[in-house]
Design a protein around this motif. Structure first.
Motif, short mmCIF file in Angstrom:
data_model
loop_
_atom_site.label_atom_id
_atom_site.label_comp_id
_atom_site.label_asym_id
_atom_site.label_seq_id
_atom_site.Cartn_x
_atom_site.Cartn_y
_atom_site.Cartn_z
N MET A 138 17.02 -116.96 49.21
CA MET A 138 17.50 -115.76 48.52
C MET A 138 17.58 -114.58 49.49
N ILE A 139 16.58 -114.45 50.35
CA ILE A 139 16.56 -113.35 51.32
C ILE A 139 17.79 -113.42 52.23
N VAL A 140 18.07 -114.61 52.75
CA VAL A 140 19.23 -114.77 53.63
C VAL A 140 20.52 -114.42 52.89
N GLY A 141 20.67 -114.94 51.66
CA GLY A 141 21.87 -114.67 50.90
C GLY A 141 22.06 -113.20 50.56
N ALA A 142 20.94 -112.53 50.22
CA ALA A 142 21.02 -111.12 49.86
C ALA A 142 21.25 -110.22 51.06
N MET A 143 20.69 -110.61 52.21
CA MET A 143 20.77 -109.76 53.41
C MET A 143 21.94 -110.10 54.32
N ILE A 144 22.60 -111.23 54.09
CA ILE A 144 23.66 -111.66 55.01
C ILE A 144 24.82 -110.66 55.04
N ARG A 145 24.96 -109.87 53.98
CA ARG A 145 26.04 -108.88 53.95
C ARG A 145 25.89 -107.85 55.06
N PHE A 146 24.64 -107.65 55.53
CA PHE A 146 24.46 -106.74 56.66
C PHE A 146 25.04 -107.34 57.93
N GLY A 147 24.86 -108.66 58.09
CA GLY A 147 25.44 -109.33 59.24
C GLY A 147 26.95 -109.37 59.19
N VAL A 334 24.92 -100.91 62.99
CA VAL A 334 23.55 -100.83 63.48
C VAL A 334 22.59 -101.51 62.49
N ALA A 335 22.84 -101.37 61.19
CA ALA A 335 22.00 -102.05 60.20
C ALA A 335 22.10 -103.57 60.36
N GLY A 336 23.29 -104.07 60.62
CA GLY A 336 23.47 -105.50 60.84
C GLY A 336 22.71 -105.98 62.06
N LEU A 337 22.74 -105.21 63.14
CA LEU A 337 22.00 -105.57 64.35
C LEU A 337 20.49 -105.59 64.07
#
Length: 415
Positions: A138-147, A334-337
């Motif tokens: 879930m963490i990866v799916g929710a945060m992947i938008r930053f990448g 920068v958030a993605g990095l």
């Protein structure tokens, strides 16, 4: 007592370094730019006055900052406080149907619901029962938008985003004394200024005293706002923050985090703010490797973030036009990095074992999809869906009765 305070101050000062300072500052920049625009836009579409909009911003940033300061200093973990960004989207739509007083009443009820769930310990029991790989998925799916946002920013503004990525990579390789994320932000910000990408808005600027809001209670508002908002605080923000902390090797005080998130929601409702709770994205930035190799010292990044959040809240009427002038591509890149370390460690925790692989995959894709049912966002449904899938086809991966007894002992120790 004085010795304890002295020890606290000494420990904090020893952990306030360029890494924790830059990570905390970056988290604050992220939280005070794009998310603030959502609140400002929601206030405008909901017909709120400029003073009411600033009071909303004051409540969620000032008390969110204080919450992060308290939790990080109390538990020596990078537990950041802010507010629910999906909750702001939910509330923005609801304000077109309900008065601010009715919305405040719903915010108050949401805070009480979260508080009760934290005090009773129900959330802690649920989080210990949910398989860790599913939470990590879930963490990866929710945060992947930053990448992915970092890559789309590269397409939209190749010079600004490209320079940030290039400087980050070169700094990681050759300038390890300086946090790569700090170098990337500094260079790309200078380039953005040189290219005249900082655009001042037309919003009023001036010091405004926050307004108290007397809540009124409507059954429709409670059903439309309070229940979904409470679920967002628990199922999106607290779940993300807890998952990130576990992925980084911490043992988060889940029940206490929930309890204080409920108290934060109650307090902010009195100023027209939708909630102040533990925040997933800011916790992820402050808990990441960018905050330094010393994990036990990363809580200092939240202290920096909390102070900046509180100041932003107090001076919202003055600083909002300046902060929102920052280019969106700069912030998203920068958030993605900053999320690279969190995403990599979460992926490793999600798929490094053979257990719960199908459920974890469903949790990942559900969170990535961004679906929203009954005004409840994807991270909540990712956990529900992942657990259901594993329960149907991977039931033998769940703990036995003997293992459950051991888990109960762990719960009691962490309570």
């Amino acid at each position: 007592m004085s010795d304890k305070k002295g020890s606290t101050h000494s420990d904090l000062s020893s952990n306030l370094n360029i890494n924790t300072f830059s990570a905390g500052t970056l988290a604050a920049i992220f939280g005070c730019t794009g998310p603030a625009l959502i609140v400002i836009g929601g206030a405008a579409s909901g017909g709120l006055t400029h003073e009411q909009a600033i009071s909303w911003l004051f409540a969620i940033y000032f008390f969110g900052g204080l919450l992060g300061l308290f939790l990080s200093l109390r538990y020596r973990q990078p537990i950041a406080g802010a507010y629910s960004i999906p909750g702001a989207v939910l509330v923005a739509g609801a304000l077109t149907q309900f008065s601010l007083q009715e919305a405040a009443g719903a915010y108050l009820i949401a805070g009480i619901i979260v508080l009760i769930l934290g005090v009773t310990g129900l959330i802690g029991k649920i989080m210990y029962w949910i398989p860790v790989p599913i939470v990590m998925g879930m963490i990866v799916g929710a945060m992947i938008r930053f990448g992915t946002g970092m890559i789309t920013s590269l397409e939209a503004a190749p010079i600004i985003a490209g320079s940030a990525i290039l400087v980050y990579l070169l700094s990681s390789k050759y300038l390890k004394q300086i946090p790569p994320i700090l170098s990337a932000f500094a260079v790309s910000a200078i380039l953005a200024a040189f290219l005249n990408q900082f655009q001042m808005g037309e919003m009023q600027s001036g010091l405004i005293i926050p307004q108290l809001v007397i809540p009124t209670f409507s059954v429709d508002a409670i059903v439309s706002i309070a229940i979904p908002l409470a679920l967002l605080v628990i199922g999106a923000e607290n779940a993300q923050a807890s998952g990130v902390l576990m992925a980084q090797g911490y043992k988060p005080p889940i029940n206490k985090m929930t309890t204080w998130s409920g108290i934060g929601g109650i307090v902010t409702s009195l100023f027209g703010g939708h909630n102040a709770n533990v925040a997933g994205p800011m916790t992820a930035i402050c808990a990441s490797d960018e905050a330094g190799e010393k994990k036990e010292g990363r809580y200092a990044a939240v202290v920096v973030n909390g102070v900046l959040f509180a100041i932003f809240g107090l001076l919202a009427g003055v600083v909002v036009p300046f902060v929102t002038a920052m280019p969106g591509v700069l912030v998203s890149t920068v958030a993605g990095l900053a999320m690279i370390g969190v995403l990599v460690s979460s992926l490793q925790a999600a798929f490094s074992e053979r257990k719960f692989q199908i459920g974890t995959f469903f949790a990942l894709v559900i969170a990535m999809s961004g679906v929203s049912f009954f005004n409840i966002s994807a991270p909540f449904w990712a956990i529900i869906g992942g657990v259901l899938v594993s329960f149907i086809i991977e039931r033998n991966h769940f703990p036995t009765k003997e293992e459950n007894r051991e888990m109960d002992n762990l719960k009691n120790e962490s309570a």
